[in-house]
Design an enzyme around this catalytic site. Structure first.
Site, PDB file in Angstrom:
ATOM      1  N   CYS A 421       0.794  -1.182   0.081  1.00  0.00           N
ATOM      2  CA  CYS A 421      -0.198   0.120   0.140  1.00  0.00           C
ATOM      3  C   CYS A 421       0.707   1.312   0.006  1.00  0.00           C
ATOM      4  CB  CYS A 421      -0.914   0.118   1.171  1.00  0.00           C
ATOM      5  SG  CYS A 421      -0.285  -0.067   2.935  1.00  0.00           S
ATOM      6  N   HIS A 465      -2.092   0.802   7.341  1.00  0.00           N
ATOM      7  CA  HIS A 465      -2.243   1.169   5.899  1.00  0.00           C
ATOM      8  C   HIS A 465      -1.865   2.684   5.341  1.00  0.00           C
ATOM      9  CE1 HIS A 465      -4.482   0.437   2.035  1.00  0.00           C
ATOM     10  NE2 HIS A 465      -5.042   1.188   2.219  1.00  0.00           N
ATOM     11  N   ASP A 481      -7.851   5.614  -2.616  1.00  0.00           N
ATOM     12  CA  ASP A 481      -7.140   4.541  -2.152  1.00  0.00           C
ATOM     13  C   ASP A 481      -6.599   3.597  -3.187  1.00  0.00           C
ATOM     14  OD1 ASP A 481      -5.776   2.494  -0.642  1.00  0.00           O
ATOM     15  OD2 ASP A 481      -7.671   1.900   0.504  1.00  0.00           O
TER      16      ASP A 481
END
Lengths: 689, 292
Positions: A421, A465, A481
């Site tokens: 991520c 994250h 995202d």
């Protein structure tokens, strides 16, 4: 209890009996356990060796070290300690020094006085342990250690008593049960004052958790940890997984490959400990976060929250900060207020901040952004086309990304196409900024699984994250995202599902129960333990000022700190009083069985009142002599009464008791009357002399 | 220890307040309440105990005189009791003893005697620190039974003449209860004070007067035979001589101003003589007390 210098009974210089020593050593080992992973390994090891040394001395195998050796030990250990501490002074380092001191004390423990010294410092060690570990199991360990100490003391004080050990435990447990109500009441009502001063608890040692810089790869390290980050309880409905974005901090400055905060938090004076978020009813929009210590001062919050407890405060960018780094578990309360209305526009300084890019580097990515921008109508469609690119092309979400050096964003986008991520968030922000869209990286956690009973969500380190927020005119900051585009299962099902094919989930954490969570029993046990700890943390550990006030406000009457103080003092007084009344009743019962003893008491009192100095332990005849000194006139009756007492107690046999005893009592009463009358007569003169 | 413990609890409370640590509060309250409960424990550990002085020993000045106490417990345990004497003049050694419920056990308290005569324990202190040693409960006992301390035995440096008064008249004094006297020549081993010096002056021959009676060969130990010596020292000499006679099994009598012990032998006699020596010159008040 009285500090007089009588020949003290238990000879303080006697040898320590081994049966007492072994309990002390066991207690020490037990109390060292909670410190084990906090301290550098050499320290507890040496402490264990030194305690073992003391035991071998007791067995007669070796001798205690001489003065020089002992001093040498001390200097060596302190030197090593100082190099590891390197000048920081916190409670953490002080506690380490404390443990060293205890270790050194073992090799100079000779007499029972030293035993008491060790007892005292070990009790304090238990308290120190609570500063660092507050779980229910550690609490049990600490209390067991203290129990061991108390058993050791009993054996020390009666080393050769028959059955000392069993009797000791029984005595202790019965004491424990009898006093438990008072302890609980004190715990509930003792006023929780606010802290008096602030010393940092831990020395900023690296804790697992997100940090305020991010290079690609940072968060994938975190993904290897199943440690708990925090737990959340919602007053209303639990938001669905795709909305569980826990914002921690914003990184908006790219420097080479590293993202940092462009405006580091201003240095503030260290606040006092405030780890209590209150216990009032959770409103529908409220949620309670119980955060494990991070050593950092940022709190995690959903977007659109406002502070509902006074230990967090909102700062810019929708973030929350504590007064001081969270070095103990902290509970805070937030309230979801929905999205704040979008600000009109970004100011010029903000624009500069959120469009900042290094002068050069990643040429291919810059070209890509410009190409995409040409084919996009506006910012929204640019973002969509970036996400579409991630979704449609062969980008992979992986915990095992290849090494990317140099222009890492170029490599990720065009060569490796494999990343975590943090990689994708960094690359996306880069693309947006090249296209002139203000963007920033948000670091925090995403997800959370329900705990046992579904009362709360558990968010773990592997939920860490990073995602992107972009500024859209008219909409404000919007979450983007890229991970959701590449691996939607990461957002809906968590990391485990996202990397299921790869099999890299917690691949290095053999001991973590989360790794085996497909085994129902492990999962169940782990969650139950977590629930127990949660309740413990919530109601016992977290029972602090605000919670206390919230609870007491439900009781009738006004409860302030002052009232609580009075109440606790009253409680202590009440407890002591109950004990005293019980003793007095027992004493009375004894007097009732023996009316003559009561007469003696009256006599002594009368004598004392008329100025006779009577000492404890004086016999009747001695009292009579003292009376004679003060008032010769009263000597005769006093002596007669004293003799009659002796006759009553020592001459009369049991057969003569009964009716004769009755007569005896009457006679003594008459004698006492005379004696008192005589003393009254002389009273004035007694005062004068 | 109790004060230290209280101080520790306060420090712990401060730590708990400052770090808002509920568990430290909990630990502090627990220990504090245990502390209060220990007060009752310590007190009840002593209560119900009956302590009696059942025997007071005898000995010489400088010796350790044993006093035997008997403790009888009531319904509960009386553990880890120690008995001691107050005051530095009577240095005492301490004993530790446990008394089980409804039973009794004996404790020996040893006191160093510093002067002869009746030895009355000043105030006997019985105390206990059980269970935790943080608190003390104690009580006093004023035993009325006295021990008897004999003078410290000291052998006289040179044997001193003790027949002075008898020889002055030229006639050998006849001790009461003796039948006749036999004069025999001095021989090796005879005490010099038994030489009839008047006779020596007259005849130039050293002779010894030997009394023959039913008790055989009685020997009087006389307070008056150490002229110019301090009373206490005389008593010490006499004590040593009594012990010497006792060892050799000779019969002897003891003559003190105003008090004679008829010649006799055997341990009972020796003890009687020692007592007389111990109590010589002590006023009657002590013995009164002994009676009480």
């Amino acid at each position: 209890m009285r500090g007089t210098s009588h020949p003290s009974a238990a000879d303080v210089d006697q040898e320590i009996p081994g049966r007492a020593l072994i309990w002390l050593i066991c207690a020490f080992l037990l109390l060292l356990l909670p410190q084990w992973d906090r301290l550098p390994l050499w320290l507890p090891t040496i402490c264990v060796v030194l305690a073992g040394w003391r035991w071998l001395v007791h067995l007669g195998r070796i001798r205690l070290p001489g003065r020089w050796l002992r001093t040498g030990f001390m200097i060596a250990m302190i030197a090593v300690y100082l190099t590891t501490v390197s000048g920081r002074f916190t409670v953490d380092t002080a506690a380490s020094f404390f443990v060293i001191a205890i270790g050194l004390k073992w090799i100079e423990t000779r007499s029972s006085r030293d035993f008491y010294v060790l007892f005292f410092i070990l009790v304090y060690l238990a308290a120190v342990n609570f500063l660092f570990e507050q779980g229910i199991l550690w609490t049990l360990v600490n209390f067991t250690g203290v129990m061991f100490l108390l058993v050791g003391l009993q054996i020390l004080n009666a080393p050769n008593a028959p059955g000392a050990l069993r009797a000791g435990w029984r005595r202790l447990l019965s004491m424990f049960v009898k006093t438990l109500p008072i302890v609980i009441l004190l715990f509930l009502f003792f006023p929780r004052l606010s802290p008096l001063w602030s010393v940092p608890l831990v020395s900023g040692a690296a804790k697992t958790g997100i940090s305020d810089t991010m290079t690609p790869g940072d968060i994938s390290n975190l993904a290897q940890s199943s440690e708990r980050a925090f737990r959340v309880a919602f007053g209303g409905e639990v938001p669905p997984p795709q909305d569980r974005y826990w914002r921690g901090l914003v990184l908006d400055r790219l420097d080479g490959n590293t993202w940092t905060q462009s405006q580091p938090e201003p240095f503030r004076r260290l606040g006092r400990v405030m780890n209590d978020g209150g216990a009032g009813e959770l409103g529908v929009r409220d949620y309670d976060v119980l955060m494990d210590p991070t050593g950092q001062s940022w709190a995690f919050a959903l977007k659109g929250s406002v502070a509902a407890s006074d230990n967090v405060r909102q700062v810019g960018e929708g973030l929350f900060l504590f007064q001081r780094p969270a070095d103990t578990p902290v509970r805070y309360r937030l309230s979801l207020q929905g999205d704040t209305p979008a600000a009109d526009d970004l100011q010029a300084s903000d624009l500069r901040q959120y469009l900042q890019l290094p002068a050069g580097g990643n040429p291919r990515a810059r070209v890509l952004a410009k190409e995409l921008k040409v084919s996009s109508l506006d910012a929204r469609s640019f973002i969509d086309s970036v996400l579409r690119k991630f979704r449609s092309e062969a980008y992979y979400y992986t915990l095992r990304p290849p090494q990317m050096m140099g222009d890492s964003i170029d490599q990720l986008l065009f060569d490796a196409k494999r990343g975590f991520c943090a990689h994708y968030a960094g690359a996306t922000t880069f693309l947006l900024r090249v296209a002139g869209i203000p963007a920033r990286i948000v670091v925090g956690y995403q997800g959370g699984e329900p705990g046992a009973g579904g009362e709360y969500l558990i968010v773990r380190q592997y939920d860490a994250h990073a995602w992107v927020e972009a500024w859209l005119p008219g909409q404000g900051w919007v979450r983007v995202d890229p991970t959701a585009a590449i691996a939607p299962s990461r957002i809906d099902g968590g990391l485990r599902e996202a990397v299921a094919e790869e099999g890299s989930f917690l691949e290095n954490s053999w001991g973590s129960p989360q790794r085996y969570s497909d085994i129902p029993l492990v999962q169940w046990a782990s969650l139950q333990l977590d629930r127990m700890n949660y309740q413990w943390q919530r109601w016992v550990v977290g029972y602090q000022g605000q919670t206390q006030m919230d609870l007491l406000s439900r009781l009738p009457g006004q409860w302030g700190l002052k009232e609580l103080g009075y109440f606790s003092a009253g409680l202590v007084a009440f407890g002591v009083l109950v004990g005293a009344v019980v003793s007095a009743l027992r004493q009375r019962a004894r007097f009732r069985q023996d009316p003559v003893a009561r007469l003696v008491g009256q006599w002594r009192q009368a004598a004392r009142r008329s100025g006779v100095d009577i000492q404890e332990g004086d016999t009747p005849l001695q009292i009579a002599e003292r009376v004679a000194v003060v008032s010769p006139a009263a000597a005769g009756p006093a002596r007669t009464f004293a003799r009659a007492l002796y006759n009553h107690y020592y001459v009369a046999t049991e057969q003569e008791a009964g009716q004769a005893g009755r007569n005896d009592l009457d006679r003594l009463r008459r004698l006492l009357k005379t004696a008192r009358k005589q003393m009254k007569v002389v009273r004035p003169s007694a005062r004068k002399t | 220890m109790g004060w230290l413990f209280a101080a520790l609890l306060i420090v712990m409370l401060l730590t708990g307040i400052n770090y808002q640590n509920s568990l430290i509060f909990l630990l502090t309250f627990f220990l504090g309440v245990v502390f209060v409960a220990a007060m009752h424990q310590t007190h009840s550990n002593l209560s119900g105990l009956e302590l009696t002085l059942i025997h007071a020993g005898e000995g010489y000045v400088g010796d350790s005189i044993p006093f035997l106490f008997r403790g009888s417990a009531g319904k509960h345990d009386n553990l880890a009791l120690t008995v001691g004497v107050e005051g530095a003049s009577q240095g005492s050694r301490l004993v530790m003893q446990h008394v089980r419920p409804e039973s009794s056990s004996d404790m020996r308290l040893v006191v160093t005697a510093t002067e002869r005569g009746y030895l009355l324990l000043d105030r006997v202190r019985i105390e206990t620190r059980f269970p935790f040693g943080l608190l003390r409960a104690w009580s006093w006992l004023r035993p009325q039974t006295t021990a008897i301390v004999y003078p410290k035995p000291l052998l006289p440096p040179v044997p001193v003449d003790h027949g002075v008064s008898g020889d002055e008249s030229g006639i050998v004094t006849q001790a009461p209860g003796q039948d006749h006297v036999e004069i025999r020549p001095w021989r090796q081993g005879d005490l010099l004070q038994r030489v009839q010096w008047k006779r020596f002056a007259r005849t130039g021959e050293m002779a010894i007067a030997e009394w023959h009676g039913e008790q055989g060969n009685p020997d009087w130990l006389d307070f008056a035979s150490f002229p110019g010596v301090d009373t206490e020292l005389r008593l010490s000499y006499l004590t040593a001589l009594v012990l010497e006679r006792d060892k050799s099994g000779e019969a002897f009598g003891l003559r003190l101003p105003g008090q004679d012990v008829e010649p006799d032998g055997g341990p009972a006699h020796t003890q009687r003589c020692l007592r007389v020596l111990a109590l010589f010159g002590t006023n009657g008040r002590n013995s009164d007390r002994e009676a009480a």
